[in-house]
Structures are given as structure tokens and as C-alpha cells.
Design a protein around this motif. Structure first.
Motif, mmCIF file in Angstrom:
data_model
loop_
_atom_site.group_PDB
_atom_site.id
_atom_site.type_symbol
_atom_site.label_atom_id
_atom_site.label_comp_id
_atom_site.label_asym_id
_atom_site.label_seq_id
_atom_site.Cartn_x
_atom_site.Cartn_y
_atom_site.Cartn_z
ATOM 1 N N SER A 195 0.417 -0.938 -0.115
ATOM 2 C CA SER A 195 -0.316 -0.268 -0.069
ATOM 3 C C SER A 195 1.064 1.371 0.132
ATOM 4 O O SER A 195 2.418 0.617 0.595
ATOM 5 N N ASP A 209 -8.953 4.480 -0.256
ATOM 6 C CA ASP A 209 -10.162 5.251 -1.064
ATOM 7 C C ASP A 209 -10.136 5.581 -2.620
ATOM 8 O O ASP A 209 -10.874 6.013 -3.353
ATOM 9 N N GLY A 244 -8.377 3.837 -4.922
ATOM 10 C CA GLY A 244 -7.955 2.577 -5.918
ATOM 11 C C GLY A 244 -6.776 2.573 -5.944
ATOM 12 O O GLY A 244 -6.352 1.896 -4.436
ATOM 13 N N ALA A 245 -6.360 2.159 -7.391
ATOM 14 C CA ALA A 245 -4.849 0.773 -7.162
ATOM 15 C C ALA A 245 -4.620 1.715 -8.207
ATOM 16 O O ALA A 245 -5.264 2.082 -9.305
ATOM 17 N N CYS A 255 -11.267 3.501 -7.137
ATOM 18 C CA CYS A 255 -12.588 2.081 -6.404
ATOM 19 C C CYS A 255 -13.873 2.218 -7.046
ATOM 20 O O CYS A 255 -14.189 3.174 -7.578
ATOM 21 N N VAL A 287 -20.199 1.094 2.499
ATOM 22 C CA VAL A 287 -18.659 0.520 3.163
ATOM 23 C C VAL A 287 -19.659 0.300 4.631
ATOM 24 O O VAL A 287 -19.934 0.655 4.788
ATOM 25 N N THR A 317 -13.152 -1.959 6.972
ATOM 26 C CA THR A 317 -13.071 -2.216 5.397
ATOM 27 C C THR A 317 -11.183 -2.734 5.873
ATOM 28 O O THR A 317 -10.127 -2.666 5.202
ATOM 29 N N GLY A 320 -8.735 -5.517 6.413
ATOM 30 C CA GLY A 320 -8.596 -6.690 4.838
ATOM 31 C C GLY A 320 -8.987 -6.128 3.284
ATOM 32 O O GLY A 320 -8.485 -6.992 3.126
ATOM 33 N N SER A 321 -9.259 -4.668 3.650
ATOM 34 C CA SER A 321 -9.340 -4.883 2.289
ATOM 35 C C SER A 321 -8.339 -4.065 0.851
ATOM 36 O O SER A 321 -8.749 -4.878 -0.088
ATOM 37 N N GLY A 322 -7.186 -3.875 1.680
ATOM 38 C CA GLY A 322 -5.851 -4.410 0.923
ATOM 39 C C GLY A 322 -5.469 -5.863 0.233
ATOM 40 O O GLY A 322 -5.688 -6.246 -0.793
ATOM 41 N N ASP A 323 -5.613 -6.621 1.412
ATOM 42 C CA ASP A 323 -5.622 -7.906 1.176
ATOM 43 C C ASP A 323 -6.670 -8.472 -0.005
ATOM 44 O O ASP A 323 -6.434 -9.822 -0.615
ATOM 45 N N VAL A 364 -9.682 -4.352 -8.021
ATOM 46 C CA VAL A 364 -10.655 -3.116 -7.135
ATOM 47 C C VAL A 364 -12.041 -3.815 -6.986
ATOM 48 O O VAL A 364 -12.423 -3.224 -6.236
ATOM 49 N N GLY A 386 -11.828 -5.501 -4.270
ATOM 50 C CA GLY A 386 -11.397 -4.930 -2.699
ATOM 51 C C GLY A 386 -12.604 -4.119 -2.426
ATOM 52 O O GLY A 386 -13.572 -4.149 -1.144
ATOM 53 N N ALA A 387 -13.607 -3.995 -3.643
ATOM 54 C CA ALA A 387 -14.522 -2.906 -3.387
ATOM 55 C C ALA A 387 -16.144 -4.032 -2.662
ATOM 56 O O ALA A 387 -16.742 -3.098 -1.252
ATOM 57 N N VAL A 434 -15.230 -4.795 0.954
ATOM 58 C CA VAL A 434 -15.336 -3.406 2.386
ATOM 59 C C VAL A 434 -17.222 -3.318 2.541
ATOM 60 O O VAL A 434 -17.927 -2.986 3.269
ATOM 61 N N ARG A 482 -16.302 5.112 -7.969
ATOM 62 C CA ARG A 482 -16.324 6.372 -7.365
ATOM 63 C C ARG A 482 -14.935 7.882 -8.305
ATOM 64 O O ARG A 482 -14.066 7.310 -8.617
HETATM 65 N N1 LIG Z 1 -14.621 2.973 0.149
HETATM 66 C C1 LIG Z 1 -14.129 2.400 -0.860
HETATM 67 N N2 LIG Z 1 -14.711 1.483 -1.851
HETATM 68 C C2 LIG Z 1 -14.231 1.094 -2.522
HETATM 69 N N3 LIG Z 1 -13.531 0.332 -2.345
HETATM 70 C C3 LIG Z 1 -12.121 0.430 -1.534
HETATM 71 C C4 LIG Z 1 -12.761 1.344 -0.537
HETATM 72 N N4 LIG Z 1 -10.943 1.792 0.297
HETATM 73 C C5 LIG Z 1 -10.978 0.716 0.112
HETATM 74 N N5 LIG Z 1 -11.052 0.197 -1.236
HETATM 75 C C6 LIG Z 1 -10.592 -1.395 -1.417
HETATM 76 O O1 LIG Z 1 -9.590 -1.453 -0.707
HETATM 77 C C7 LIG Z 1 -7.360 -1.026 -1.560
HETATM 78 C C8 LIG Z 1 -7.067 -1.311 -0.257
HETATM 79 O O2 LIG Z 1 -6.433 -0.397 -0.350
HETATM 80 P P1 LIG Z 1 -4.953 0.240 0.938
HETATM 81 O O3 LIG Z 1 -4.423 1.346 0.339
HETATM 82 O O4 LIG Z 1 -6.015 0.848 2.732
HETATM 83 O O5 LIG Z 1 -4.328 -0.925 1.237
HETATM 84 P P2 LIG Z 1 -4.013 -1.815 3.004
HETATM 85 O O6 LIG Z 1 -3.480 -0.694 3.357
HETATM 86 O O7 LIG Z 1 -3.553 -2.620 2.542
HETATM 87 O O8 LIG Z 1 -5.077 -2.755 3.649
HETATM 88 P P3 LIG Z 1 -5.481 -3.462 4.504
HETATM 89 O O9 LIG Z 1 -5.509 -2.310 5.617
HETATM 90 O O10 LIG Z 1 -6.297 -4.656 4.152
HETATM 91 O O11 LIG Z 1 -4.020 -4.310 4.701
HETATM 92 C C9 LIG Z 1 -8.159 -0.335 -2.124
HETATM 93 O O12 LIG Z 1 -6.754 -0.611 -2.887
HETATM 94 C C10 LIG Z 1 -9.492 -0.781 -2.762
HETATM 95 O O13 LIG Z 1 -9.551 -1.366 -4.002
#
Ligand SMILES: Nc1ncnc2c1ncn2[C@@H]1O[C@H](COP(=O)(O)OP(=O)(O)OP(=O)(O)O)[C@@H](O)[C@H]1O
Ligand SMILES: [Mg+2]
Length: 374
Positions: free
Chosen positions: A206, A261, A263-264, A298, A303, A306, A308-311, A335, A338-339, A342, A368
Motif C-alpha cells: 500500500s 479509497d 483505488g490502485a 474504487c 462501506v 475496510t 482486510g480490503s487491501g488483502d 478493485v 476490494g470494493a 468493504v 467512485r
Molecule cells: N471506500 C471504498 N470503496 C471501495 N473500495 C475500497 C474502499 N476503500 C478501500 N477499497 C479497496 O481496498 C483497497 C485498500 O487499499 P489500502 O491502500 O487501504 O490497502 P492496505 O493498507 O494494504 O489495506 P489493509 O488494511 O487491508 O492492509 C483499495 O485499493 C480498494 O481496492
């Protein structure tokens, strides 16, 4: 039985006491009555592993737990998701199971009490060669929370990745943000990354953690000014390009940076031979993966939580790769998963099957607004 994907690394048990709606004062010496504790698995092994399993992939989980009550609880939760999911787990008589007590009273910031336990002692030799047999992909997370993996410039981590590459697997690595004042926060992360990334095909950190590790001056400047790194305020495409370019130079073939939030972002190597050496999941159409820079916002989601959303986002990306998709479709699937994640309070129960995700992607699923777009 052969498994397509191996998810290895950090695993722990979250113990979350339920608080009454009226806030309680956590004063020294008090006895406070709380509700039953919620128990949930955490860490890359459980989160990305269960997400891939729920998407329909054939997964082997490799994490280390103690021969104790918390360890048995983790194995039982994993078996509840899929009978085979506990089969590859390592049970150590010498270690205790890693756990986190989450103290989260209403209206107060959460406090985590974390015991690293068996995650701190996992070494390459704990992972049997049979773990990789027949697999196409290894995903590993989170070295900053695993002492043996970050010491000595990541020597043990490199051993894990070198073995996986020798066995012909495609490799993927996720990070976590270490506390700057802790031992893990003090190590030379650029040296570790330079050591390990040549064996990492997909590097999927991240933005906060990779800024801390790979560009400390920028991280320090932002934190000094604002206290924390915030994505729309502090991150733009120029910085993402610079960071991802550095990680490709250090040896990764593809870098996906998760942007909360927003995206990626995906960037791939300009080196054709590096993509061709990606192992069993190497893209069929190498040219489509060469020298790419793509960002996706995203998808809109209701929501709920969140965690584990990164995983789960990583699980979506790896799923696309296992299915032989283009970089655009891999990032969209990332993404999308990920969506979906959440929309449920816990890490993985919002993740549906692969076909449901793809169907939702073909419907008019709106994105979004994001400050980062290409
Ligand atoms: N509000 C949201 N709506 C839709 N998708 C979301 C939202 N928030 C996060 N995501 C998804 O979850 C991912 C979380 O990214 P983040 O940068 O927080 O990763 P992380 O820090 O590794 O997360 P984790 O806390 O799971 O380790 C984003 O890339 C996106 O795909
Ligand atoms: Mg993460």
C-alpha cells in the motif's frame, strides 16, 4: 492434492471484546463488563488466502501457529471456510500463537495489543518443499511483522522466494507498515528490497507502507507537516511514477500500489525478459504487459468495514493473473474484489465467487471519484 496458489506468511487471531453502546472509561483498576468476544483470523495468510478460496481458487495456506488454544481456534476458523485450508499450516510446539486484542469502545480510537508469537520465528526451512508442489503462484505477506523475515536484509525472505522461483512459481509480495520506533521500523528497508525484489514478480504494497520503506525523506516530510500520509492530499501521479520506477529498478516485474479509497495503481517493467521469467503465471501476451502504467478508482460500495480490503484487492489481482487476464482486467478485478470486501464488517465475508465479481463488472458498476486517474 495439488493446489494452484500458496498463500504464506503472517497469520494471527483477532480477539475483539464487544462493548456496550454506552462508552466505558478504561480507568486503571476498574472491572468493566463487556459482551462476548468476537474471534476472527487476521494476517495475509487468512485474509488473502480465504479471499482467493471464496473466489473459487484452489489454495494452500502456510502460516505458523502454536500448539495452543488460539492456534486451534485459527485452524478451526480456516476449516470452517474450507476443510483443506488448515492442511498446510505449521503447528509449532515451541511457539505461541500470534494474537491481537482489539479494544474498540464506542466513540474512542481503537487500541491494538499485538503478540507476534510464531510469526516472529517463521523461517524458510519451516516451509516444506511439498508446499510448492504443483502450485503456480506464491503470495507472501507481511515481512515487517515477522522478525526472521526482516533481519539480515531479508535473508530468510529471499530464501523463501528463491525456492518458489526455482520451483517455477510466479511470486507475489505484500508488506505492512512497521511502527517507525520499533526494531522493524529501524531496519534498512531499501537494502532488503534490493535484495528480495529480483525474485518478486508482483510487488503489491500500500502507498503508506512503501513510502515509509522506499522513500523515507518524502514520508518524513509529509508526516512532519501533516502527522500522517493522506492519499488525495499528499500523493499524485508524479510521486507514484517515481516510487514504482524505483521498485522496478530494484527488480520487481510488476508493482501494484494500493491507494485506499482512491483505488490502485499498476506499473510494469519495460524489460521483456523479466516478464518472460515470471514463472507459471507469466502473461500469455507479454507485449500487453510491457511498460504499462494504469490507475483505477474504487468501485462504488456500501462501506461497512475496510478491514482486510487491501488483502482482498490483492486476491482480485492474483485471480486475474491466474485466469490469464490483461493488466487492465487484473486491476479492475482487484478493485472490484476490494470494493466487495468493504461491504461486510469483517475481512473476507463480502467476497463472492469469481463469476459474481465478473458479472458485477459487466453490469453498470459505477466507480467512485478519484484524484488519481490515467
Ligand atoms: N471506500 C471504498 N470503496 C471501495 N473500495 C475500497 C474502499 N476503500 C478501500 N477499497 C479497496 O481496498 C483497497 C485498500 O487499499 P489500502 O491502500 O487501504 O490497502 P492496505 O493498507 O494494504 O489495506 P489493509 O488494511 O487491508 O492492509 C483499495 O485499493 C480498494 O481496492
Ligand atoms: Mg495491507
Amino acid at each position: 492434492m495439488n493446489r494452484d496458489v500458496v498463500v504464506a506468511g503472517h497469520v494471527c487471531l483477532d480477539v475483539i471484546p464487544q462493548f456496550p453502546p454506552k462508552s466505558l472509561e478504561l480507568a486503571p483498576g476498574a472491572l468493566l463488563k463487556v459482551g462476548p468476544a468476537i474471534r476472527a483470523t487476521g494476517g495475509a495468510v487468512a485474509n488473502t488466502g480465504i479471499a482467493l478460496h471464496r473466489l473459487g481458487f484452489n489454495v494452500r495456506l502456510v502460516g505458523k501457529v502454536g500448539d495452543d488454544l488460539f492456534g486451534r481456534e485459527i485452524l478451526s476458523i480456516l476449516r470452517g471456510q474450507g476443510e483443506h485450508l488448515a492442511e498446510g499450516m505449521i503447528i509449532s510446539r515451541r511457539d505461541t500463537t500470534s494474537y491481537t486484542v482489539v479494544i474498540s469502545p464506542p466513540g474512542v480510537d481503537r487500541t491494538f495489543l499485538h503478540c507476534p508469537g510464531a510469526n516472529d520465528t517463521l523461517r524458510a526451512r519451516d516451509i516444506p518443499s511439498s508446499a510448492f508442489a504443483g502450485a503456480r503462484l506464491l503470495h507472501f505477506g507481511y515481512p515487517p511483522l515477522m522478525r526472521q523475515m526482516y533481519l539480515n536484509d531479508g535473508r530468510e525472505l529471499l530464501r523463501v522466494f528463491t525456492r518458489a522461483k526455482k520451483a517455477g512459481l510466479t511470486t507475489s509480495l505484500d508488506m505492512a507498515e512497521p511502527d517507525a520506533a520499533s526494531e522493524a521500523g529501524q531496519i534498512d528497508w531499501p537494502a532488503l528490497l534490493r535484495n528480495v525484489l529480483p525474485q518478486v514478480d508482483l510487488f503489491v504494497p500500500s502507498i503508506q507502507e512503501i513510502l515509509f520503506m522506499a522513500d523515507r525523506p518524502t514520508w518524513q516530510r509529509i508526516v512532519k507537516k501533516h502527522g500522517t500520509v493522506s492519499i488525495p492530499r499528499d500523493i499524485d501521479l508524479v510521486l507514484l511514477r517515481k516510487l514504482s520506477g524505483k521498485l522496478l529498478d530494484w527488480g520487481a516485474a510488476c508493482v501494484m500500489i494500493k491507494l485506499g479509497d482512491q483505488g490502485a495503481y499498476l506499473r510494469t517493467t519495460p524489460d521483456k525478459a523479466r516478464l518472460e521469467g515470471m514463472g507459471a503465471c507469466r502473461p500469455a501476451n507479454i507485449d500487453a504487459w510491457l511498460r504499462r502504467a494504469i490507475a483505477f478508482p474504487c468501485y462504488q460500495a456500501k462501506v461497512v468495514g475496510t478491514t482486510g480490503s487491501g488483502d482482498c484487492t490483492i486476491a482480485g489481482f492474483l485471480g486475474g493473473l491466474l485466469k490469464g487476464m490483461s493488466p487492465e482486467d487484473c486491476l479492475k478485478s482487484a478493485v472490484a474484489v476490494g470494493a466487495a470486501s468493504v461491504e461486510a464488517p469483517d475481512a473476507t465475508s463480502g467476497v463472492p465467487s469469481w463469476s459474481t465479481i465478473q458479472k458485477r463488472l459487466r453490469s453498470r458498476w459505477r466507480s467512485r471519484n478519484s484524484c488519481i486517474s490515467l
